[in-house]
Design a protein around this motif. Structure first.
Motif, PDB file in Angstrom:
ATOM      1  N   VAL A 130      23.885  -3.828   5.573  1.00  0.00           N
ATOM      2  CA  VAL A 130      22.664  -4.244   6.273  1.00  0.00           C
ATOM      3  C   VAL A 130      22.006  -5.543   6.043  1.00  0.00           C
ATOM      4  CG1 VAL A 130      20.173  -3.711   6.138  1.00  0.00           C
ATOM      5  CG2 VAL A 130      21.837  -1.869   6.307  1.00  0.00           C
ATOM      6  N   THR A 131      21.746  -6.473   7.067  1.00  0.00           N
ATOM      7  CA  THR A 131      21.429  -7.595   6.919  1.00  0.00           C
ATOM      8  C   THR A 131      20.065  -7.758   7.475  1.00  0.00           C
ATOM      9  OG1 THR A 131      23.823  -8.328   7.239  1.00  0.00           O
ATOM     10  CG2 THR A 131      21.946  -9.979   7.645  1.00  0.00           C
ATOM     11  N   LEU A 132      19.119  -8.392   6.909  1.00  0.00           N
ATOM     12  CA  LEU A 132      17.996  -8.796   7.368  1.00  0.00           C
ATOM     13  C   LEU A 132      17.520 -10.161   7.788  1.00  0.00           C
ATOM     14  CD1 LEU A 132      17.393  -5.779   6.183  1.00  0.00           C
ATOM     15  CD2 LEU A 132      14.984  -6.540   5.706  1.00  0.00           C
ATOM     16  N   THR A 143      13.558  -9.564   0.809  1.00  0.00           N
ATOM     17  CA  THR A 143      14.465  -9.344   1.672  1.00  0.00           C
ATOM     18  C   THR A 143      15.733  -8.481   1.321  1.00  0.00           C
ATOM     19  OG1 THR A 143      13.499 -11.163   2.819  1.00  0.00           O
ATOM     20  CG2 THR A 143      15.653 -10.404   3.717  1.00  0.00           C
ATOM     21  N   GLU A 144      16.170  -8.921   0.044  1.00  0.00           N
ATOM     22  CA  GLU A 144      17.428  -8.411  -0.257  1.00  0.00           C
ATOM     23  C   GLU A 144      17.017  -6.965  -0.752  1.00  0.00           C
ATOM     24  OE1 GLU A 144      17.449 -12.830  -2.031  1.00  0.00           O
ATOM     25  OE2 GLU A 144      15.873 -11.255  -1.226  1.00  0.00           O
ATOM     26  N   TYR A 145      15.866  -6.722  -1.445  1.00  0.00           N
ATOM     27  CA  TYR A 145      15.565  -5.386  -1.826  1.00  0.00           C
ATOM     28  C   TYR A 145      15.453  -4.279  -0.652  1.00  0.00           C
ATOM     29  CZ  TYR A 145      13.089  -1.488  -3.851  1.00  0.00           C
ATOM     30  OH  TYR A 145      12.756  -0.160  -4.127  1.00  0.00           O
ATOM     31  N   LEU A 146      14.958  -4.753   0.600  1.00  0.00           N
ATOM     32  CA  LEU A 146      14.731  -4.011   1.805  1.00  0.00           C
ATOM     33  C   LEU A 146      16.030  -3.822   2.239  1.00  0.00           C
ATOM     34  CD1 LEU A 146      11.368  -5.503   3.157  1.00  0.00           C
ATOM     35  CD2 LEU A 146      11.661  -3.324   1.873  1.00  0.00           C
ATOM     36  N   ALA A 147      17.065  -4.695   2.247  1.00  0.00           N
ATOM     37  CA  ALA A 147      18.347  -4.545   2.870  1.00  0.00           C
ATOM     38  C   ALA A 147      18.974  -3.334   2.186  1.00  0.00           C
ATOM     39  CB  ALA A 147      19.079  -5.785   2.762  1.00  0.00           C
ATOM     40  N   LYS A 148      18.697  -3.295   0.847  1.00  0.00           N
ATOM     41  CA  LYS A 148      19.400  -2.051  -0.080  1.00  0.00           C
ATOM     42  C   LYS A 148      18.646  -0.774   0.410  1.00  0.00           C
ATOM     43  CE  LYS A 148      20.168  -0.332  -4.557  1.00  0.00           C
ATOM     44  NZ  LYS A 148      20.279   0.863  -4.286  1.00  0.00           N
ATOM     45  N   SER A 173      14.710 -15.320   9.693  1.00  0.00           N
ATOM     46  CA  SER A 173      14.662 -16.445  10.626  1.00  0.00           C
ATOM     47  C   SER A 173      15.968 -16.741  11.211  1.00  0.00           C
ATOM     48  CB  SER A 173      13.969 -17.708  10.022  1.00  0.00           C
ATOM     49  OG  SER A 173      14.899 -18.368   9.085  1.00  0.00           O
ATOM     50  N   HIS A 174      16.000 -17.832  11.890  1.00  0.00           N
ATOM     51  CA  HIS A 174      17.292 -18.224  12.450  1.00  0.00           C
ATOM     52  C   HIS A 174      18.063 -19.022  11.325  1.00  0.00           C
ATOM     53  CE1 HIS A 174      14.773 -21.637  13.017  1.00  0.00           C
ATOM     54  NE2 HIS A 174      15.645 -22.786  13.218  1.00  0.00           N
ATOM     55  N   ILE A 175      17.534 -19.517  10.134  1.00  0.00           N
ATOM     56  CA  ILE A 175      18.270 -20.083   9.163  1.00  0.00           C
ATOM     57  C   ILE A 175      18.250 -19.387   7.991  1.00  0.00           C
ATOM     58  CG2 ILE A 175      17.827 -22.333  10.288  1.00  0.00           C
ATOM     59  CD1 ILE A 175      15.690 -22.712   8.376  1.00  0.00           C
ATOM     60  N   ALA A 176      17.723 -18.420   7.724  1.00  0.00           N
ATOM     61  CA  ALA A 176      17.846 -17.625   6.567  1.00  0.00           C
ATOM     62  C   ALA A 176      17.963 -15.966   6.648  1.00  0.00           C
ATOM     63  CB  ALA A 176      16.526 -17.789   5.885  1.00  0.00           C
ATOM     64  N   TRP A 177      18.809 -15.264   5.941  1.00  0.00           N
ATOM     65  CA  TRP A 177      18.892 -13.895   6.116  1.00  0.00           C
ATOM     66  C   TRP A 177      19.670 -13.474   4.751  1.00  0.00           C
ATOM     67  CZ3 TRP A 177      21.424 -17.179   9.315  1.00  0.00           C
ATOM     68  CH2 TRP A 177      22.666 -17.798   9.320  1.00  0.00           C
ATOM     69  N   ALA A 178      19.607 -12.139   4.498  1.00  0.00           N
ATOM     70  CA  ALA A 178      20.021 -11.586   3.105  1.00  0.00           C
ATOM     71  C   ALA A 178      20.678 -10.218   3.362  1.00  0.00           C
ATOM     72  CB  ALA A 178      18.795 -11.327   2.270  1.00  0.00           C
ATOM     73  N   SER A 179      21.647  -9.738   2.855  1.00  0.00           N
ATOM     74  CA  SER A 179      22.514  -8.679   3.120  1.00  0.00           C
ATOM     75  C   SER A 179      22.884  -7.830   1.919  1.00  0.00           C
ATOM     76  CB  SER A 179      23.819  -9.028   3.670  1.00  0.00           C
ATOM     77  OG  SER A 179      23.831  -9.728   5.084  1.00  0.00           O
ATOM     78  N   TYR A 180      23.070  -6.444   2.139  1.00  0.00           N
ATOM     79  CA  TYR A 180      23.426  -5.499   1.073  1.00  0.00           C
ATOM     80  C   TYR A 180      24.404  -4.729   1.624  1.00  0.00           C
ATOM     81  CZ  TYR A 180      23.366  -1.959  -2.414  1.00  0.00           C
ATOM     82  OH  TYR A 180      23.752  -1.134  -3.442  1.00  0.00           O
ATOM     83  N   GLU A 181      25.525  -4.728   0.837  1.00  0.00           N
ATOM     84  CA  GLU A 181      26.968  -3.831   1.279  1.00  0.00           C
ATOM     85  C   GLU A 181      27.022  -2.999   0.321  1.00  0.00           C
ATOM     86  OE1 GLU A 181      31.469  -4.388   2.323  1.00  0.00           O
ATOM     87  OE2 GLU A 181      30.236  -6.191   1.972  1.00  0.00           O
ATOM     88  N   GLU A 209       0.981  -1.244  -0.033  1.00  0.00           N
ATOM     89  CA  GLU A 209       0.211  -0.078   0.059  1.00  0.00           C
ATOM     90  C   GLU A 209       0.999   1.304   0.015  1.00  0.00           C
ATOM     91  OE1 GLU A 209      -2.408  -0.449   3.260  1.00  0.00           O
ATOM     92  OE2 GLU A 209      -3.667  -2.094   2.564  1.00  0.00           O
ATOM     93  N   GLU A 210       2.266   1.093  -0.022  1.00  0.00           N
ATOM     94  CA  GLU A 210       3.046   2.353  -0.008  1.00  0.00           C
ATOM     95  C   GLU A 210       3.375   2.654  -1.328  1.00  0.00           C
ATOM     96  OE1 GLU A 210       3.994   3.898   2.915  1.00  0.00           O
ATOM     97  OE2 GLU A 210       2.560   2.536   3.828  1.00  0.00           O
ATOM     98  N   ALA A 211       3.221   4.045  -1.799  1.00  0.00           N
ATOM     99  CA  ALA A 211       3.296   4.291  -2.946  1.00  0.00           C
ATOM    100  C   ALA A 211       4.907   4.195  -3.666  1.00  0.00           C
ATOM    101  CB  ALA A 211       3.058   5.996  -3.203  1.00  0.00           C
ATOM    102  N   GLU A 212       5.838   4.184  -2.803  1.00  0.00           N
ATOM    103  CA  GLU A 212       7.240   3.990  -3.384  1.00  0.00           C
ATOM    104  C   GLU A 212       7.445   2.786  -3.715  1.00  0.00           C
ATOM    105  OE1 GLU A 212      10.547   4.201  -0.130  1.00  0.00           O
ATOM    106  OE2 GLU A 212       8.803   4.710   1.143  1.00  0.00           O
ATOM    107  N   PHE A 213       6.833   1.673  -3.389  1.00  0.00           N
ATOM    108  CA  PHE A 213       6.750   0.334  -3.643  1.00  0.00           C
ATOM    109  C   PHE A 213       6.038  -0.184  -4.616  1.00  0.00           C
ATOM    110  CE2 PHE A 213       8.611   0.406   1.144  1.00  0.00           C
ATOM    111  CZ  PHE A 213       9.879   0.592   0.643  1.00  0.00           C
ATOM    112  N   THR A 214       5.143   0.603  -5.187  1.00  0.00           N
ATOM    113  CA  THR A 214       4.218   0.368  -6.281  1.00  0.00           C
ATOM    114  C   THR A 214       5.017  -0.398  -7.295  1.00  0.00           C
ATOM    115  OG1 THR A 214       2.647   2.135  -5.713  1.00  0.00           O
ATOM    116  CG2 THR A 214       2.441   1.004  -7.846  1.00  0.00           C
TER     117      THR A 214
END
Length: 132
Positions: free
Chosen positions: A116-118, A84-89, A121-129, A73-78
């Motif tokens: 930034v790492t999101l 997860t990767e995108y949000l980390a960036k 869960s305890h077994i999955a994450w994604a980062s952006y540097e 519902e957020e205009a910037e994400f239309t």
């Protein structure tokens, strides 16, 4: 390379487009642990990487922009799959903007980069540097 990491959490709702996402194409919630790591080759004049208090405050402010929101519902994400990767960036770029604006103090202008790492869960994450 020296580093300091601060942590926050984020709760959002969103959905994805594309068969690759299977059942996640339907609206669902996600709760992330968000780690922001600030890096630099040498310590500043106060022998720190970054002011931990200011880094924590600014990460909290960035995360608050999305917390408890349906990103669909957020205009910037239309039209954007808010993976997860995108949000980390997005979070890393917004923190970089705050570094450049001086919100993390003058010493932060000597930072070399942010990771930034999101954690989904305890077994999955994604980062952006990114470099600063």
């Amino acid at each position: 390379m020296f580093s300091v990491t601060v942590r926050e959490h984020l709760m959002i709702a969103h959905s994805f487009r594309g068969e690759v996402f299977g059942p996640a194409q339907r609206l669902h919630g996600a709760t992330y642990l968000v780690d922001a790591t600030f890096r630099r080759a040498g310590l500043d004049a106060d022998n720190i990487v970054v002011d931990i208090g200011l880094a924590t405050k600014e990460l909290g402010a960035v995360v608050a922009e999305f917390n408890y929101r349906n990103l669909d519902e957020e205009a910037e994400f239309t039209g954007v799959n808010t993976s997860t990767e995108y949000l980390a960036k997005v979070i890393a770029d917004r923190l970089a903007d705050r570094v450049y604006a001086g919100a993390l103090g003058e010493g932060a202008k000597g930072l070399a980069g942010i990771v930034v790492t999101l954690h989904e869960s305890h077994i999955a994450w994604a980062s952006y540097e990114r470099a600063l």
